[in-house]
Design an enzyme around this catalytic site. Structure first.
Site, short mmCIF file in Angstrom:
data_model
loop_
_atom_site.label_atom_id
_atom_site.label_comp_id
_atom_site.label_asym_id
_atom_site.label_seq_id
_atom_site.Cartn_x
_atom_site.Cartn_y
_atom_site.Cartn_z
N CYS A 28 60.68 66.98 52.91
CA CYS A 28 60.10 66.30 51.75
C CYS A 28 60.64 64.88 51.73
O CYS A 28 61.65 64.56 52.36
CB CYS A 28 60.42 67.04 50.46
SG CYS A 28 62.19 67.25 50.13
N CYS A 40 63.30 59.81 53.33
CA CYS A 40 63.91 60.96 54.02
C CYS A 40 63.32 61.24 55.39
O CYS A 40 63.92 61.97 56.17
CB CYS A 40 63.80 62.21 53.15
SG CYS A 40 64.39 61.96 51.47
#
Length: 393
Positions: A379, A91
């Site tokens: 995150c 991510c």
């Protein structure tokens, strides 16, 4: 070390996986377009002036494989002398690519680079076409391979983030995005060519091109009542729903980075400097807590406090983890400065593109508001957090 100046930062719209405007548009074409646009937007440099292209991609295979960082730059018409690489930190891949492109400039290895990201979750859905978890290790730590939705449920359960609070957060994200879209505030978006295949009378399909100028996942008619009626999607009796989770999305983004010498040589106008970037690990089965541990580490490096930060872009992978992070950081009362135009719940989370996409959004908003410091954080699957500090020029 030298300063690294971001002189342009732009993105394509983010469009819904399998249903949105980019469902028939190859990711390498999306990336090629935004790379070319990022250079043209400087108004001063040409592709031949670029030393290297770093591109984030979470699932670099199929149409976004074969080192898409190199392939897309060639599709964009960059000279063969311009090198390229693909970076994967899930991510945070797009932000990782920007940081590496900045580091090349800061170290004196390059004078002009590009950092960006791309992801087509239509062409390469999570978790890729051929995932192969380690069978021996998964017996010991299956949590490393856990569904992101399960990790969001874990965060909600362990840290008492209620379904009502998650839905309220998701509603706010949609309303912020709808308002910003109506007011034309997504100035970092470049209207982007998209492909579609239209059935002809003779039974064949014809490829057509149209221009997509806006994020197509925003739902302005969202209501809290409607969100409250959605069923949980990851656990029976759970609280994480399609409505309070990030949208799976297709998109690309790119930033041009230059040294001070290059800024002077070409007469460029810097937007911001990347001051610090950091990553940190956390437990994989609650990976969503990543920003809550990465941001304090970042601020310690910079010698700053949360009160020094004028704008935040904290990725909304799930409302549960985003809320936990804001509460842990004690910045929940700063919502007017956090994801001010909505986040991934409304605008989408195109995985490897997100870090580059949020950079473009953050810098545009820092310019508009005259904010000195902005922080981007997210995150990361596998149990990590990443955070970057930008300073307005």
């Amino acid at each position: 070390m030298r300063d690294a100046y971001i002189v342009t930062s732009v993105r394509t719209p983010g469009c819904r996986r399998a249903k949105g405007a980019f469902k028939d548009t190859r990711p390498d074409d999306l990336l090629a377009f935004i790379l070319k646009q990022a250079v043209e937007k400087t108004g001063k440099i040409e592709p031949k002036d670029i030393d290297d292209v770093m591109v984030g991609c979470s699932f670099p295979e199929a149409e976004q494989g074969l080192n898409v960082g190199r392939m897309a730059s060639q599709i964009a018409g960059f000279p063969v002398s311009v090198s390229g690489a693909t970076v994967n930190r899930f991510c945070s891949s797009g932000l990782e690519a920007i940081s590496l492109a900045c580091l090349r400039v800061m170290a004196g290895w390059s004078d002009i680079t590009i950092g960006g990201g791309v992801e087509s979750m239509t062409f390469v859905p999570m978790p890729g076409h051929m995932p192969r978890p380690n069978p021996e290790y998964s017996k010991v730590h299956a949590d490393l391979y856990a569904s992101m939705g399960i990790t969001a449920e874990n965060v909600a359960n362990r840290y008492k983030v209620s379904r009502e609070d998650q839905d309220a957060f998701a509603y706010s994200s949609q309303m912020k995005a709808a308002k910003a879209q109506k007011e034309g505030l997504f100035t970092e978006i470049v209207p982007t060519p998209a492909a579609r295949y239209v059935l002809q009378d003779n039974g064949t399909y014809k490829k057509e091109t149209f221009i997509q100028a806006h994020d197509d996942g925003v739902r302005p008619t969202t209501t809290k009542e409607g969100l409250g009626k959605l069923p949980p999607v990851f656990a029976a009796g759970g609280s994480v729903t399609a409505g309070n989770s990030s949208q799976t999305t297709d998109g690309a983004a790119a930033s041009v980075i230059a040294s001070e010498a290059a800024v002077k040589k070409y007469g460029l106008t810097p937007i911001a400097k990347l001051k610090f970037y950091t990553t940190v690990g956390c437990e994989p089965d609650e990976m969503g807590v990543g920003p809550a541990v990465a941001i304090p580490k970042l601020l310690d490096m910079a010698g700053l406090k949360t009160s020094d930060i004028g704008l935040w872009e904290i990725n909304e992978a799930f409302a549960s983890q985003a809320l936990y992070c804001l509460r842990t950081l004690k910045i929940e009362d700063q919502m007017d400065n956090i994801n001010i135009h909505g986040g991934a719940i409304a605008l989408g989370h195109p995985l490897g593109c997100t870090g580059a996409k949020l950079c473009a959004t953050l810098l545009a908003n820092m310019q508009r508001k005259g904010v000195q410091y902005g922080v981007e954080s997210m995150c990361i699957g596998g149990g990590m957090g990443a955070a970057a500090l930008f300073e307005l020029c």
